[in-house]
Write a protein that holds these residues in place. Structure first.
Motif, PDB file in Angstrom:
ATOM      1  N   ALA A 256      87.753  44.134  49.764  1.00 33.23           N
ATOM      2  CA  ALA A 256      87.276  42.808  50.186  1.00 33.23           C
ATOM      3  C   ALA A 256      87.086  41.903  48.966  1.00 33.23           C
ATOM      4  O   ALA A 256      87.484  40.731  48.971  1.00 33.23           O
ATOM      5  N   ARG A 257      86.524  42.485  47.905  1.00 29.45           N
ATOM      6  CA  ARG A 257      86.325  41.677  46.685  1.00 29.45           C
ATOM      7  C   ARG A 257      87.670  41.318  46.041  1.00 29.45           C
ATOM      8  O   ARG A 257      87.866  40.204  45.554  1.00 29.45           O
ATOM      9  N   ALA A 258      88.596  42.276  46.048  1.00 33.95           N
ATOM     10  CA  ALA A 258      89.922  42.019  45.450  1.00 33.95           C
ATOM     11  C   ALA A 258      90.639  40.912  46.220  1.00 33.95           C
ATOM     12  O   ALA A 258      91.234  40.007  45.619  1.00 33.95           O
ATOM     13  N   SER A 259      90.555  40.970  47.555  1.00 35.45           N
ATOM     14  CA  SER A 259      91.252  39.954  48.376  1.00 35.45           C
ATOM     15  C   SER A 259      90.746  38.554  48.057  1.00 35.45           C
ATOM     16  O   SER A 259      91.518  37.591  48.050  1.00 35.45           O
ATOM     17  N   GLU A 260      89.451  38.453  47.798  1.00 35.99           N
ATOM     18  CA  GLU A 260      88.890  37.129  47.499  1.00 35.99           C
ATOM     19  C   GLU A 260      89.509  36.513  46.248  1.00 35.99           C
ATOM     20  O   GLU A 260      89.608  35.304  46.135  1.00 35.99           O
ATOM     21  N   ILE A 261      89.889  37.383  45.319  1.00 32.58           N
ATOM     22  CA  ILE A 261      90.508  36.853  44.090  1.00 32.58           C
ATOM     23  C   ILE A 261      91.998  36.585  44.319  1.00 32.58           C
ATOM     24  O   ILE A 261      92.541  35.576  43.885  1.00 32.58           O
ATOM     25  N   ALA A 262      92.654  37.512  45.017  1.00 36.43           N
ATOM     26  CA  ALA A 262      94.118  37.401  45.148  1.00 36.43           C
ATOM     27  C   ALA A 262      94.539  36.313  46.141  1.00 36.43           C
ATOM     28  O   ALA A 262      95.592  35.696  45.967  1.00 36.43           O
ATOM     29  N   ALA A 263      93.724  36.083  47.186  1.00 37.10           N
ATOM     30  CA  ALA A 263      94.159  35.154  48.243  1.00 37.10           C
ATOM     31  C   ALA A 263      94.456  33.743  47.699  1.00 37.10           C
ATOM     32  O   ALA A 263      95.535  33.194  47.968  1.00 37.10           O
ATOM     33  N   PRO A 264      93.542  33.134  46.919  1.00 38.69           N
ATOM     34  CA  PRO A 264      93.878  31.792  46.421  1.00 38.69           C
ATOM     35  C   PRO A 264      95.076  31.785  45.484  1.00 38.69           C
ATOM     36  O   PRO A 264      95.829  30.810  45.448  1.00 38.69           O
ATOM     37  N   VAL A 265      95.269  32.878  44.727  1.00 42.05           N
ATOM     38  CA  VAL A 265      96.439  32.926  43.831  1.00 42.05           C
ATOM     39  C   VAL A 265      97.716  32.889  44.677  1.00 42.05           C
ATOM     40  O   VAL A 265      98.654  32.135  44.405  1.00 42.05           O
ATOM     41  N   LEU A 266      97.731  33.688  45.755  1.00 44.28           N
ATOM     42  CA  LEU A 266      98.926  33.717  46.609  1.00 44.28           C
ATOM     43  C   LEU A 266      99.133  32.378  47.312  1.00 44.28           C
ATOM     44  O   LEU A 266     100.277  31.932  47.478  1.00 44.28           O
ATOM     45  N   ASN A 267      98.047  31.729  47.710  1.00 39.22           N
ATOM     46  CA  ASN A 267      98.205  30.412  48.338  1.00 39.22           C
ATOM     47  C   ASN A 267      98.865  29.437  47.366  1.00 39.22           C
ATOM     48  O   ASN A 267      99.769  28.685  47.728  1.00 39.22           O
ATOM     49  N   ASP A 268      98.419  29.485  46.117  1.00 34.72           N
ATOM     50  CA  ASP A 268      99.032  28.613  45.099  1.00 34.72           C
ATOM     51  C   ASP A 268     100.510  28.963  44.904  1.00 34.72           C
ATOM     52  O   ASP A 268     101.361  28.080  44.798  1.00 34.72           O
ATOM     53  N   VAL A 269     100.798  30.270  44.838  1.00 35.41           N
ATOM     54  CA  VAL A 269     102.193  30.691  44.622  1.00 35.41           C
ATOM     55  C   VAL A 269     103.077  30.143  45.742  1.00 35.41           C
ATOM     56  O   VAL A 269     104.165  29.596  45.501  1.00 35.41           O
ATOM     57  N   LYS A 270     102.594  30.248  46.967  1.00 32.45           N
ATOM     58  CA  LYS A 270     103.399  29.782  48.109  1.00 32.45           C
ATOM     59  C   LYS A 270     103.650  28.274  48.016  1.00 32.45           C
ATOM     60  O   LYS A 270     104.753  27.808  48.270  1.00 32.45           O
ATOM     61  N   ARG A 271     102.610  27.554  47.656  1.00 32.43           N
ATOM     62  CA  ARG A 271     102.751  26.102  47.537  1.00 32.43           C
ATOM     63  C   ARG A 271     103.753  25.771  46.423  1.00 32.43           C
ATOM     64  O   ARG A 271     104.624  24.917  46.587  1.00 32.43           O
ATOM     65  N   ILE A 272     103.634  26.483  45.305  1.00 31.40           N
ATOM     66  CA  ILE A 272     104.521  26.218  44.166  1.00 31.40           C
ATOM     67  C   ILE A 272     105.977  26.502  44.543  1.00 31.40           C
ATOM     68  O   ILE A 272     106.893  25.751  44.203  1.00 31.40           O
ATOM     69  N   ILE A 273     106.191  27.577  45.292  1.00 31.07           N
ATOM     70  CA  ILE A 273     107.566  27.928  45.670  1.00 31.07           C
ATOM     71  C   ILE A 273     108.126  26.933  46.693  1.00 31.07           C
ATOM     72  O   ILE A 273     109.333  26.700  46.748  1.00 31.07           O
ATOM     73  N   GLY A 274     107.218  26.338  47.485  1.00 25.47           N
ATOM     74  CA  GLY A 274     107.672  25.352  48.468  1.00 25.47           C
ATOM     75  C   GLY A 274     107.551  25.824  49.900  1.00 25.47           C
ATOM     76  O   GLY A 274     108.110  25.209  50.807  1.00 25.47           O
ATOM     77  N   PHE A 275     106.866  26.934  50.124  1.00 24.64           N
ATOM     78  CA  PHE A 275     106.642  27.404  51.489  1.00 24.64           C
ATOM     79  C   PHE A 275     105.611  26.503  52.184  1.00 24.64           C
ATOM     80  O   PHE A 275     104.636  26.082  51.554  1.00 24.64           O
ATOM     81  N   ILE A 276     105.820  26.258  53.459  1.00 27.48           N
ATOM     82  CA  ILE A 276     104.835  25.497  54.257  1.00 27.48           C
ATOM     83  C   ILE A 276     103.753  26.453  54.712  1.00 27.48           C
ATOM     84  O   ILE A 276     104.066  27.559  55.155  1.00 27.48           O
ATOM     85  N   SER A 277     102.484  26.076  54.540  1.00 26.56           N
ATOM     86  CA  SER A 277     101.441  26.982  55.052  1.00 26.56           C
ATOM     87  C   SER A 277     100.410  26.174  55.820  1.00 26.56           C
ATOM     88  O   SER A 277     100.340  24.963  55.715  1.00 26.56           O
TER      89      SER A 277
END
Ligand code: TYM
Length: 344
Positions: A323-344
């Motif tokens: 649960a603690r790990a997800s809290e750190i990784a989730a925003p990083v992945l959201n940024d990655v998706k935005r940077i790549i150009g995926f719609i979320s």
């Protein structure tokens, strides 16, 4: 160049017995690093299934590695301990990295060649793409430092190449999203400590490994005192006594390995060990090493057994860590998706 807060990440595969190589090359250093850094330690079950694992054994070994962390002194209140498959961002980022890394880079990985052996056609695709998942493990947290044994050096270099290529390929989108010129740090391998490469007890030219067919090649963290002493007694050596200086170990890989293990366990330098045992035959040195190994490892083995009697507790540590790990990784992945150009 963007500054990143120091963060330590490392992982261990639950695919075989935890052995002295894992302990000296990785786990004891995990314990040290948590004194000065924020640390994330992962039981990498997704990596384990790149080769066949019996399901019940995988579950058992995942708990065993977790117990190994806890027994050695990794503090789950401070450090994050979890199993990889509970945090979906690892697999997700690994897919993006499958599309960043080049076939040529992976073709150069010596560990794939060793593990796939002659039967390359029959190796899993996951085994080939394994280093991309490793890069994802580290970079999903933007971790900056990675304590590992020497055998992981090439994989860590690949992680840096992937981070660099992502930063370059998406440079404009990274800047536009307000992340300066660098989205991922280039993670630094920390290879060192007293025993970055513990060798097999049967063959000083091969590393100690959980996949070695002979159990006499390694000391398992769960071995009892008798087994530890027996394995050290039977360890391959040569007929010469121990030399009085390091140079005298140059052409003697088995002797060098045992001296290195002694030094690491005693927290001495190899020079100090040779000063104490110069001229001693192995019939003197081996019992001293066995006593030391038992004194250092048996208490951890005992604590592991105690912890493994309560699998619910181990599972709850892993869930809390995830649960603690997800809290750190989730925003990083959201940024990655935005940077790549995926719609979320
Ligand atoms: P693994 O599970 O093979 O080994 C875990 C750790 O133990 C070290 N090690 C050794 N050190 C010294 N002497 C030895 N004989 C020896 N054998 C193993 C390894 O170097 C490692 O540090 N791919 C990794 C796990 C991983 C990982 C990561 C590590 C997955 N993702 C991200 C760091 C960061 C592996 O298979 O290690």
């Amino acid at each position: 160049m963007t500054d990143f807060d120091p963060l330590v990440f490392s992982g261990i595969k639950p695919s075989g017995n935890l052995h002295l190589g894992n302990y000296l090359g990785a786990i004891t250093r995990f314990v040290e690093m948590q004194k000065t850094h924020n640390c994330i330690y992962c039981v990498v079950d997704l990596h384990a299934v790149t080769t066949w694992q019996e399901p019940a054994e995988l579950t058992r070994r995942t708990r065993e590695v977790t117990a190994g962390f806890l027994a050695a002194g990794v503090d789950p209140e401070h450090s994050i301990i979890f199993n990889q498959s509970q945090v979906h961002q690892h697999a997700e980022l690994a897919w993006m990295f499958n599309c960043v890394a080049r076939m040529g880079w992976l073709n150069r990985m010596t560990q794939f060649k060793e593990k796939a052996g002659k039967d390359r056609e029959n190796a899993s695709v996951g085994l080939f793409a394994y280093p991309n998942l490793m890069a994802a493990d580290i970079l999903a947290y933007k971790a900056t430092h990675v304590p590992v044994g020497e055998d992981q050096k090439q994989h860590l270099e690949l992680s840096r190449d992937i981070a660099q290529k992502f930063n370059n390929d998406f440079g404009e989108a990274i800047a536009a999203s307000g992340h300066g010129d660098t989205f991922f740090p280039l993670p630094e391998p920390l290879i060192g400590g007293p025993a970055p490469r513990v060798m097999s007890l049967r063959d000083g030219s091969r590393k100690m490994s959980s996949s070695d067919a002979s159990d006499y090649a390694r000391i398992n963290l769960t071995d009892d005192a008798d087994a530890i002493a027996r394995k050290i007694r039977k360890a391959k050596t040569d007929p010469e006594p121990l030399p009085d200086e390091i140079g005298g170990l140059a052409e003697r890989p088995e002797a060098a390995n045992l001296v290195g293990i002694y030094a690491a366990l005693a927290d001495h330098t190899k020079e100090q060990v040779l000063a104490d045992f110069a001229g001693a035959p192995f019939s003197t040195f081996k019992p001293a090493l066995a006593d030391l190994a038992v004194a250092k490892i048996a208490p951890a083995a005992e604590e592991m057994r105690r912890l493994l009697d309560d699998p619910m507790h181990i599972d709850s540590v892993l869930r809390g860590g995830a649960a603690r790990a997800s809290e750190i990784a989730a925003p990083v992945l959201n940024d990655v998706k935005r940077i790549i150009g995926f719609i979320s």
